[in-house]
Design a protein around this motif. Structure first.
Motif, mmCIF file in Angstrom:
data_model
loop_
_atom_site.group_PDB
_atom_site.id
_atom_site.type_symbol
_atom_site.label_atom_id
_atom_site.label_comp_id
_atom_site.label_asym_id
_atom_site.label_seq_id
_atom_site.Cartn_x
_atom_site.Cartn_y
_atom_site.Cartn_z
ATOM 1 N N MET A 2 0.801 -1.201 0.000
ATOM 2 C CA MET A 2 0.000 0.000 0.000
ATOM 3 C C MET A 2 0.838 1.257 0.000
ATOM 4 S SD MET A 2 -3.139 -0.830 -0.247
ATOM 5 C CE MET A 2 -4.026 0.634 0.231
ATOM 6 N N ASN A 3 2.049 1.128 0.480
ATOM 7 C CA ASN A 3 2.897 2.309 0.571
ATOM 8 C C ASN A 3 3.559 2.652 -0.753
ATOM 9 O OD1 ASN A 3 2.263 2.522 3.240
ATOM 10 N ND2 ASN A 3 3.976 1.235 3.891
ATOM 11 N N ALA A 4 3.516 1.729 -1.635
ATOM 12 C CA ALA A 4 4.189 1.972 -2.911
ATOM 13 C C ALA A 4 3.523 3.149 -3.626
ATOM 14 C CB ALA A 4 4.115 0.725 -3.779
ATOM 15 N N VAL A 5 4.327 3.891 -4.343
ATOM 16 C CA VAL A 5 3.779 5.028 -5.090
ATOM 17 C C VAL A 5 2.881 4.478 -6.195
ATOM 18 C CG1 VAL A 5 4.320 7.016 -6.515
ATOM 19 C CG2 VAL A 5 5.789 6.378 -4.607
ATOM 20 N N PRO A 6 1.592 4.938 -6.276
ATOM 21 C CA PRO A 6 0.722 4.403 -7.329
ATOM 22 C C PRO A 6 1.155 4.885 -8.701
ATOM 23 C CG PRO A 6 -0.359 6.156 -6.120
ATOM 24 C CD PRO A 6 0.940 5.920 -5.410
ATOM 25 N N ASP A 7 0.655 4.205 -9.683
ATOM 26 C CA ASP A 7 0.954 4.565 -11.068
ATOM 27 C C ASP A 7 0.057 5.757 -11.449
ATOM 28 O OD1 ASP A 7 1.599 4.737 -13.656
ATOM 29 O OD2 ASP A 7 0.616 2.864 -14.279
ATOM 30 N N PHE A 8 0.666 6.880 -11.694
ATOM 31 C CA PHE A 8 -0.117 8.081 -12.001
ATOM 32 C C PHE A 8 -0.533 8.161 -13.472
ATOM 33 C CE2 PHE A 8 2.115 9.643 -8.154
ATOM 34 C CZ PHE A 8 1.003 9.937 -7.395
ATOM 35 N N ALA A 9 0.173 7.440 -14.303
ATOM 36 C CA ALA A 9 0.006 7.635 -15.752
ATOM 37 C C ALA A 9 -1.441 7.544 -16.227
ATOM 38 C CB ALA A 9 0.891 6.646 -16.511
ATOM 39 N N PRO A 10 -2.219 6.547 -15.809
ATOM 40 C CA PRO A 10 -3.583 6.468 -16.342
ATOM 41 C C PRO A 10 -4.418 7.685 -15.984
ATOM 42 C CG PRO A 10 -2.949 4.413 -15.306
ATOM 43 C CD PRO A 10 -1.889 5.396 -14.949
ATOM 44 N N ALA A 11 -4.096 8.371 -14.908
ATOM 45 C CA ALA A 11 -4.913 9.500 -14.482
ATOM 46 C C ALA A 11 -4.314 10.829 -14.887
ATOM 47 C CB ALA A 11 -5.120 9.443 -12.969
ATOM 48 N N PHE A 12 -3.296 10.813 -15.718
ATOM 49 C CA PHE A 12 -2.638 12.068 -16.125
ATOM 50 C C PHE A 12 -3.615 13.141 -16.592
ATOM 51 C CE2 PHE A 12 2.084 10.998 -16.924
ATOM 52 C CZ PHE A 12 2.395 11.525 -15.693
ATOM 53 N N PRO A 13 -4.548 12.834 -17.457
ATOM 54 C CA PRO A 13 -5.428 13.906 -17.945
ATOM 55 C C PRO A 13 -6.173 14.571 -16.797
ATOM 56 C CG PRO A 13 -5.709 11.917 -19.251
ATOM 57 C CD PRO A 13 -4.831 11.554 -18.114
ATOM 58 N N GLU A 14 -6.727 13.789 -15.900
ATOM 59 C CA GLU A 14 -7.486 14.350 -14.798
ATOM 60 C C GLU A 14 -6.579 15.179 -13.890
ATOM 61 O OE1 GLU A 14 -7.760 11.282 -15.870
ATOM 62 O OE2 GLU A 14 -9.867 10.990 -16.353
ATOM 63 N N ILE A 15 -5.388 14.619 -13.586
ATOM 64 C CA ILE A 15 -4.455 15.339 -12.705
ATOM 65 C C ILE A 15 -4.085 16.670 -13.344
ATOM 66 C CG2 ILE A 15 -2.148 15.271 -11.710
ATOM 67 C CD1 ILE A 15 -2.551 12.179 -11.533
ATOM 68 N N MET A 16 -3.803 16.626 -14.628
ATOM 69 C CA MET A 16 -3.434 17.847 -15.333
ATOM 70 C C MET A 16 -4.573 18.862 -15.254
ATOM 71 S SD MET A 16 -3.739 19.671 -18.313
ATOM 72 C CE MET A 16 -4.619 18.555 -19.363
ATOM 73 N N LEU A 17 -5.814 18.425 -15.447
ATOM 74 C CA LEU A 17 -6.946 19.337 -15.441
ATOM 75 C C LEU A 17 -7.140 19.942 -14.060
ATOM 76 C CD1 LEU A 17 -9.673 17.563 -17.616
ATOM 77 C CD2 LEU A 17 -8.443 19.665 -18.121
ATOM 78 N N VAL A 18 -6.983 19.130 -13.014
ATOM 79 C CA VAL A 18 -7.171 19.648 -11.654
ATOM 80 C C VAL A 18 -6.111 20.699 -11.354
ATOM 81 C CG1 VAL A 18 -7.080 19.060 -9.219
ATOM 82 C CG2 VAL A 18 -8.326 17.606 -10.803
ATOM 83 N N LEU A 19 -4.863 20.381 -11.689
ATOM 84 C CA LEU A 19 -3.782 21.345 -11.441
ATOM 85 C C LEU A 19 -4.059 22.629 -12.227
ATOM 86 C CD1 LEU A 19 -0.637 19.046 -11.471
ATOM 87 C CD2 LEU A 19 -1.755 20.120 -9.513
ATOM 88 N N ALA A 20 -4.446 22.475 -13.480
ATOM 89 C CA ALA A 20 -4.715 23.651 -14.304
ATOM 90 C C ALA A 20 -5.831 24.471 -13.668
ATOM 91 C CB ALA A 20 -5.114 23.220 -15.712
ATOM 92 N N GLY A 21 -6.873 23.781 -13.200
ATOM 93 C CA GLY A 21 -7.998 24.482 -12.585
ATOM 94 C C GLY A 21 -7.536 25.311 -11.406
ATOM 95 N N MET A 22 -6.668 24.743 -10.590
ATOM 96 C CA MET A 22 -6.204 25.485 -9.414
ATOM 97 C C MET A 22 -5.390 26.700 -9.823
ATOM 98 S SD MET A 22 -5.338 22.305 -6.949
ATOM 99 C CE MET A 22 -6.632 21.243 -6.351
ATOM 100 N N VAL A 23 -4.526 26.492 -10.790
ATOM 101 C CA VAL A 23 -3.704 27.615 -11.265
ATOM 102 C C VAL A 23 -4.611 28.721 -11.819
ATOM 103 C CG1 VAL A 23 -2.015 28.316 -12.990
ATOM 104 C CG2 VAL A 23 -1.713 26.183 -11.728
ATOM 105 N N PHE A 24 -5.616 28.321 -12.624
ATOM 106 C CA PHE A 24 -6.503 29.310 -13.214
ATOM 107 C C PHE A 24 -7.249 30.055 -12.129
ATOM 108 C CE2 PHE A 24 -7.001 26.416 -17.154
ATOM 109 C CZ PHE A 24 -5.746 26.810 -17.573
#
Lengths: 479, 649
Positions: A2-24
């Motif tokens: 459980m401690n292992a870092v999860p694979d972020f790649a499949p969620a890249f689009p969503e992560i990118m959009l959330v970060l962009a939203g915060m910046v905006f």
């Protein structure tokens, strides 16, 4: 593990959009002047990038975050549809806000967050993840409905939407807890194993509650009551957004949940979906006849369209899923085009919503009338416009799945429904010239033209779209 | 090539005048149609010579008309003596009528349409007579029907013309239905509709029977009777004759072309064409004889009391057609066709002269308002008298030969029905002479009864109308004598070849030639004809007013005849009014109340009401909406739980 870092790649689009939203959001707050125009562009750009990222994801699919998040061909297709609907309506929203003087930089950002919520819903692989995505979407939508704070009707719409939405969320959560209580897990994979042996009545009741909650989100009868009021009260382009993106996400989620974890219980939940589908089609067709306000008309129209889409869901087959995806694809284009027309209904600088305002439009604005007529014919399902093909694949799927009565009822409902679509055409072409509607501006005019031409020209090259819907639907049926 | 030209040239004329009439104008349309039909007539004469006189039978294949499984119907032109005769008669008479129409219709404002109809009609008639199978014949048959409908209703602004056109069409449809059934029966029996095959197979089917309503019927009799029903419709025989007098609503050239010379003879032609089949159905032949003789008598009696100049001639046509059927019925088909041809000439002449009279009298048609005009229009008077002499059968004009032959054949037929026919035809010859001369005497002699305004305007018709009259008069004079030898005389065997088949025991013409009847019998037709002339002369010239006294003496009989034996009233009562009543019931109750009421109207009312009720549910109150959701889920859960006994709790 459980401690292992999860694979972020499949969620890249969503992560990118959330970060962009915060910046905006930060940008908007810090900037002195209102920056809606700018941020709309930025949000659309972010969505385009997200779309490209989704396209580049592997076809094989992936699961990450400890099984909470899943991508495959189906989620990709549904996300692209959702993003497309969101972008098109965002253009309309911006256009409205600039002309109506209600520009606020929060609007595009709320749309962005709502869209992220939808994408999360589509990818949810666990009941909890589903709920998180759903609420992120819903909360954004409640605010959007009331974004025009000084307008009494808009605030009323926002309150109604919020209270009833909360009730629906309660039903959904109650259903989830029942399912968890009887099945002992919330992950989709675990539920699929648990129900494989046929499930039990507790799970079934839980499923019914989940269905009720999701039906509220897609405005299916009898959980649709909010729809006409909210559609009428909310600003027109916001209504357009409501009628497009959340519907796709909600229906995609419906497919994922019912075909995935509860797929083995098809024969138990099928009749519920059939009933909801029939009720929605009939209610949408009949209640719309008495409407005079075109936005309320569109509300009932969307209820009816959801009813048709649910036929695809009720079949429980690959063909039905394909038909439903394809139906939604056409539905987006039809609806965006129609709402562009509604936005163009302005007399002396003021928006009008009464259908009679369209009287004699064919003589005053022949191009707009022709465009709206094409869209209405398509909605009514008149060949060879695109609308008939959506219905055709849905009804074929129902017939092949043995749901012949449902298909017949669907055809009857669409015959009744044709009445009010055709009445709009009749009012435009045969009634005396009424108030002169202003010339559509560049944005709405272009959207009307593009959408109506797409309806007319669709039958020339249908197969790539049908094929891609089929490929997407296939990933719902692993193995 | 000549043969195809004589059939298709009128079609070409009709197409040009019909579709490009506005472009080429009235004069252009007249020139085009008259040229086309004239060329067709010229082509038909060498064809006739080749086919009939030199005995070359031709079959011109045009194209395949229908082909479905074993069913084959070609589109071809069959030229044997019968059709060559018909083609020549039709094209020649039609040409003269086309030319006459140029003058007669000169004040009409849609002349190209009229000329196109005339030409199209001629084409349809030619199609009918040259057909090689029953299906093609039916095409021509229906084409003739349609064109007659259009021509009778040519003045479609006149309600009476429209009614007459519809009546003609509907009554003809009754006959056509019989004809169709006849074609079906032929196909059922012979498995083909081609004449040659049918004719070859007919002797073999002489004894075959069909079971119909669990009863054995003689197959060929049934078939022939059905075909004859079609012939009765087209040729206005008794019971299906009512359309013909009304058809006089059309322009006079139409009456001349369609209702005298050509269309109405289609039935006679059909029976003659099918003679190889009819010969094996003696009962059907007896029926044909009976209907023909009775029609001849009926129409002649009615003709005696009519006052409309065209109606008198129309009943006379009906009566003469009866003669032709008598001829066919006693197996003297050749005599029937012979009379058909001579009749075409003198009847067209009579009609066109009548048209000339009407033209001169400022559109007056009632003979009671004429009189004393023979000096004013001497040419018309002369040709009309020639026509009258011809029809009353006074030698040496044409009617004498053909009519005399029919009466003799009937006398020699050797059957009971033949005797009846002989008696009737003699009686009719008397009546014919009477009403024909009555027409001439009342119209042209005596004191003028028209107002002086009309009398001042009386003038002879223009040359374009007189020339066709002259030509027809020549035909009426010499056709009979000229062709007597070939059609019914010693030369008939070589002339007809295989076109008409008569079984030896039936050959009444042969017997008429062989056996020398007593002098009185032989000359009886001429004697009664002269008697009729004398009676008419006495009643209308010597003692005018006699007719009125007779009418007053027997008012019942007079009204009976004046009202045409009350056929129209009877049909109105039996068919027309019930049909209207039934139509009204279907319309008001069936369609209006049941289909519309329960169907479209009922459903749309229901939907509208439901829509308003659903609108009430949408109250706008939040708690109503929430309540609906909770009730909805409660109902669904209840339903699911109640409906899922198999799921363990």
């Amino acid at each position: 593990m459980m401690n292992a870092v999860p694979d972020f790649a499949p969620a890249f689009p969503e992560i990118m959009l959330v970060l962009a939203g915060m910046v905006f959001l930060l940008f908007g707050v810090l900037r002195e002047r209102d920056s809606m125009q700018l941020l709309t562009g930025a949000v659309i750009a972010a969505m385009l990038i997200a779309g490209v990222l989704i396209l580049r994801q592997p076809d094989t699919g992936a699961v990450t975050f400890g099984g909470l998040f899943l991508i495959n061909g189906f989620t990709g297709f549904a996300k692209l549809l959702t993003l497309g609907g969101a972008m098109l309506t965002l253009v309309l929203i911006n256009n409205w806000a600039q002309t109506a003087g209600t520009a606020r930089f929060e609007i595009p950002i709320l749309v962005l967050f709502a869209t992220v919520g939808m994408l999360l819903m589509i990818s949810a692989n666990d009941l909890i993840a589903l709920y998180v995505g759903l609420e992120l979407q819903s909360l954004s939508l409640y605010v959007l409905a009331a974004v025009h704070r000084s307008d009494l009707r808009a605030t009323e719409a926002g309150v109604k939407y919020f209270v009833l939405g909360a009730l629906a969320s309660g039903l959904l959560l109650y259903g989830m807890s029942l399912v968890y209580g009887f099945a002992g897990t919330t992950t989709f994979a675990g539920l699929a194993t648990a129900t494989a042996s046929g499930g039990n009545i507790g799970v079934l009741i839980g499923i019914v509650f989940i269905i009720a909650g999701l039906s509220f989100k897609v405005s299916a009868v009898p959980f649709h009551m909010w729809t006409p009021d909210v559609y009428e009260g909310a600003p027109t382009p916001i209504t357009a957004f409501f009628s497009v993106a959340p519907k796709i996400a909600g229906l995609a989620l419906f497919l994922r949940v019912l075909y995935g974890p509860f797929g083995p219980m098809l024969h138990q939940w099928q009749q519920v979906i059939v009933a909801i589908s029939v009720l929605s089609m009939a209610w949408g067709a009949i209640a719309a006849i008495a409407q005079r306000n075109i936005k309320r008309l569109m509300a009932y129209s969307s209820i009816g369209h959801v009813g048709y889409a649910l036929i695809g869901l009720a079949t429980g087959t690959l063909e039905g899923a394909r038909g439903m995806l394809f139906y939604m694809l056409i539905y987006i284009v039809m609806n965006v085009g129609t709402f562009a027309c509604i936005m163009a209904m302005r007399v002396n600088g003021k928006a009008v919503e009464d259908i009679s305002a369209l009287s004699g439009l064919a003589r005053t604005r022949p191009m707009m009338a022709a465009g709206l007529a094409a869209l209405m014919f398509s909605m009514a399902g008149i060949p060879p416009l695109a609308g008939i093909w959506g219905k055709f694949y849905i009804f074929m799927a129902a017939v092949n799945a043995g749901l012949i009565v449902l298909a017949v009822l669907g055809v009857l409902a669409s015959a009744i429904g044709a009445f009010y679509y055709l009445r709009v055409v009749k009012i435009m072409y045969f009634d005396e010239v009424g108030p002169v509607i202003e010339r559509p501006n560049a944005v709405t005019g272009t959207l009307i033209a593009v959408c109506s031409v797409a309806m007319l020209a669709f039958f020339i090259v249908p197969s790539p779209l049908v094929d891609s819907a089929a490929v997407a639907a296939k990933s719902l049926f692993p193995g | 090539m000549l043969m195809a030209a004589s059939v298709f040239l009128p079609l070409l004329g009709a197409i040009i005048a019909g579709f490009f009439g506005r472009l080429i104008g009235d004069r252009g349309a007249q020139i085009v149609t008259c040229t086309c039909i004239g060329l067709a007539a010229i082509c038909s004469i060498p064809t006739f010579a080749d086919v009939a006189l030199h005995g070359n039978h031709h079959l011109v294949h045009v194209m395949t008309f229908l082909s479905s499984g074993t069913f084959e119907a070609a589109w071809s032109l069959r030229f044997d003596t019968l059709s060559a005769t018909m083609v020549m008669t039709v094209t020649c008479v039609s040409t003269l009528i086309h030319i006459y129409s140029c003058g007669y219709m000169s004040h009409d404002d849609s002349q190209p349409r009229f000329m196109a109809y005339l030409s199209a009609f001629s084409f349809a008639m030619l199609m009918l007579v040259t057909s090689d199978n029953l299906v093609q014949m039916f095409f021509g048959w229906e084409g003739v029907g349609v064109m007659s409908y259009l021509l009778i209703g040519f003045w479609f602004k006149k309600p009476s013309a429209c009614a007459a056109a519809i009546k003609a069409f509907v009554v003809n449809r009754v006959g056509d239905f019989g004809f169709l059934l006849g074609i079906f029966a032929i196909y059922y029996l012979f498995d083909t509709v081609n004449f040659d095959t049918i004719f070859e197979a007919a002797p073999g089917k002489a004894e075959s029977t069909v079971t119909f309503f669990s009863h054995q019927w003689h197959a060929l009799t049934i078939t022939c009777l059905l075909l004859f029903v079609g012939a009765m419709g087209k040729s206005a025989q008794l019971f299906l004759h009512t359309w013909l007098p009304d058809a006089m609503e059309g322009p006079t050239p139409v009456s001349a072309l369609i209702h005298a010379a050509t269309m109405v003879t289609a039935g006679v032609f059909l029976v003659a064409r099918m003679s190889p089949v009819f010969e094996y159905a003696p009962s059907a032949l007896a029926f044909v004889t009976f209907v023909g003789a009775t029609t001849a008598f009926f129409a002649a009696t009615v003709g005696c009391v009519q006052n409309d100049i065209k109606r008198i001639i129309a009943y006379s046509t009906c009566s003469q057609l009866g003669y032709m059927f008598v001829a066919c019925g006693v197996s003297a088909y050749q005599a029937g066709i012979f009379h058909l041809m001579t009749h075409a000439w003198f009847k067209a002449l009579l009609f066109l002269s009548a048209g000339s009279v009407i033209h001169a009298m400022s559109e007056e048609q009632d003979i009671r308002k004429m009189g004393g005009i023979w000096k004013l229009i001497p040419f018309t008077f002369a040709v009309m008298t020639i026509g009258t002499i011809a029809i009353t059968g006074i030698p040496p004009l044409s009617g004498y030969f053909s009519k005399d032959m029919i009466i003799e054949a009937a006398y020699n037929s050797g059957t009971g029905i033949g005797k009846y026919a002989y008696f009737m035809t003699i009686l009719v010859a008397l009546l014919t002479a009477f009403y024909s001369w009555r027409l001439v005497f009342i119209t042209f002699f005596g004191a003028p009864r028209a107002d002086h305004h009309t009398m001042e305007h009386i003038h002879e018709s223009p040359l374009v109308m007189l020339i066709p009259l002259g030509a027809l008069a020549l035909g009426a004079m010499f056709m009979g004598g000229g062709f007597n030898h070939l059609f019914v005389g010693e030369g008939r065997e070589a002339f007809w070849h295989e076109a008409i088949k008569v079984l030896a025991p039936h050959d009444s013409i042969e017997r008429a030639h062989q056996e020398h009847a007593p002098f009185l019998i032989h000359h009886l037709p001429l004697i009664v004809s002269l008697t009729g002339l004398a009676i008419a002369y006495w009643m209308y010239i010597v003692r005018p007013g006699t007719a009125t006294r007779i009418a007053n003496a027997v008012p019942g009989l007079y009204r009976f005849l004046l009202n045409k034996w009350y056929f129209d009233e009877l049909y109105n009562f039996i068919f027309v009014r019930p049909a209207f009543w039934l139509g009204r019931v279907f319309w008001k109750v069936g369609d209006g109340a049941i289909i519309d009421g329960l169907g479209p109207d009922g459903i749309s009312n229901l939907v509208g009401r439901t829509a308003r009720r659903l609108g009430v549910v949408q109250s706008g109150y939040l708690y109503h909406y929430a309540f609906a959701m909770i009730i909805g889920i409660a109902l669904v859960v209840t339903w699911i739980v109640a409906g899922q006994p198999g799921v363990a709790p």
